[in-house]
Design an enzyme around this catalytic site. Sequence first.
Site, short mmCIF file in Angstrom:
data_model
loop_
_atom_site.label_atom_id
_atom_site.label_comp_id
_atom_site.label_asym_id
_atom_site.label_seq_id
_atom_site.Cartn_x
_atom_site.Cartn_y
_atom_site.Cartn_z
N HIS A 17 0.82 -1.21 0.00
CA HIS A 17 0.00 0.00 0.00
C HIS A 17 0.86 1.26 0.00
CE1 HIS A 17 -3.92 1.90 1.73
NE2 HIS A 17 -3.23 2.80 1.04
N ARG A 21 2.19 8.60 -6.84
CA ARG A 21 1.74 9.89 -7.39
C ARG A 21 1.92 10.09 -8.88
NH1 ARG A 21 -1.52 10.42 -3.23
NH2 ARG A 21 -0.60 11.30 -1.34
N ASN A 51 -4.79 6.28 -7.30
CA ASN A 51 -5.29 7.66 -7.27
C ASN A 51 -4.29 8.60 -7.95
OD1 ASN A 51 -3.53 7.22 -5.11
ND2 ASN A 51 -4.54 8.71 -3.79
N HIS A 189 -5.33 -0.50 5.57
CA HIS A 189 -5.08 0.39 6.71
C HIS A 189 -6.12 0.29 7.84
CE1 HIS A 189 -7.86 2.74 4.33
NE2 HIS A 189 -6.94 3.33 3.59
N ASP A 261 1.12 2.82 3.80
CA ASP A 261 0.23 3.85 3.25
C ASP A 261 1.02 5.13 2.99
OD1 ASP A 261 -1.97 5.16 2.28
OD2 ASP A 261 -3.06 5.26 4.17
N HIS A 265 2.95 14.43 0.11
CA HIS A 265 2.38 15.68 -0.39
C HIS A 265 3.46 16.75 -0.33
CE1 HIS A 265 -1.77 14.21 -0.44
NE2 HIS A 265 -1.57 13.70 0.75
N PHE A 279 -4.68 14.88 3.53
CA PHE A 279 -4.54 13.62 4.26
C PHE A 279 -3.30 12.87 3.77
CE2 PHE A 279 -9.23 14.06 4.71
CZ PHE A 279 -9.35 13.86 6.08
#
Length: 379
Positions: A17, A21, A51, A189, A261, A265, A279
């Site tokens: 996991h 990006r 994502n 998670h 996870d 960012h 998040f």
Amino acid sequence: MLGKDNIVRLPSFVDLHVHLREPGFGYKETFASGTMAAAAGGYSAVFAMPNVNPVPDSLEHLSVQKELIEASALIDVYPYCSITIGQKGRGELVDFEKLAPLTKGFSDDGRGVQDEATMRRAMERCRECGSIIVAHCEVESLLDGGYIHAGDYAKANNHKGISSASEYKEVERDIRLVEETGCRFHICHISTKESVALLREAKKRGLPVTGETAPHYLLLDDSMLQESGNWKMNPPIRAAADREALLEGVADGTIDCIATDHAPHSSQEKAKGLAGSAFGIVGLETAFPLMYTYLVKKQLITMDRLLDLMAYAPRRIMGLPLEDNSYTEFDLSSKYNIDPQNFLSKGKSTPFEGMEVYGRCLRTVCNGKIVYDYAAKKF
């Protein structure tokens, strides 16, 4: 295997996991920077969540991601395909039959699949393809605009809380659907005591369900929260009772593996406090030292159990060879304080900044090739 001066050679780790990006958000992380960080943490394989932009929901979109991986990844990267078109958590399903031969699994991570009938159809088609659904379990109608755990800290500091029910209610639903469909199912998670109990019961009934948690849920609870974006992730850090249940689940085998996870960012996106920050935190470069220091050295689990959680169980779940020409070497006597400015990841956000840990990665080998060498600063 223990060598001189507390240097050990270990099976390289596998993370089910991570968020790397690319494509679409290279300012947060790239396959190059993310896999450098992974190699520096002892990993030889990671599984990348969908994502990104474009979402890998078709052969064409998946090929964009695979070309970037081929061009710049230092270690093995396995991209998940999404469950729904556009990774919306609802609506049209992807073409499982076409995509299954090219991916290890399907996930809408970042969103739970909201409609029960949609998830049932996804499980039926995934089972027919012999693949696995890797699920972010979250009922959106129960979020109530929250951004940290709906516990004592949120109440005392006037923050909007995320209820535990938003996670475990969907875990409960999806386990029931697994029982109906026979689909292999992995829970992402896990953060609540109720989810641990549901997973434990599902395993007792012999259902094909596995689950992961992450270091921050095992070592932190909401009594430790600070007014910083470094403490904001989804699901959030929960209460002390949840942490204790997770530790018990890791120790007794209910929880199969520890994932990170890893969710980088930009510094600007993480500088807006608990309410306004994005998040996600990073974790690839700190997971093993944290787990070794605060679980193994404190005798909460054995080293063999930790290696199963981080190396062997992820391989079993995803059908990777248990033995390959990949390994990592750590100096278990090396003590240092976590400094995110030394991370190779573009992301620097971690609640563990300044924490003292043991265990420095000296070298990682992936498929017979050195992909990280601490002494030579070579990767």
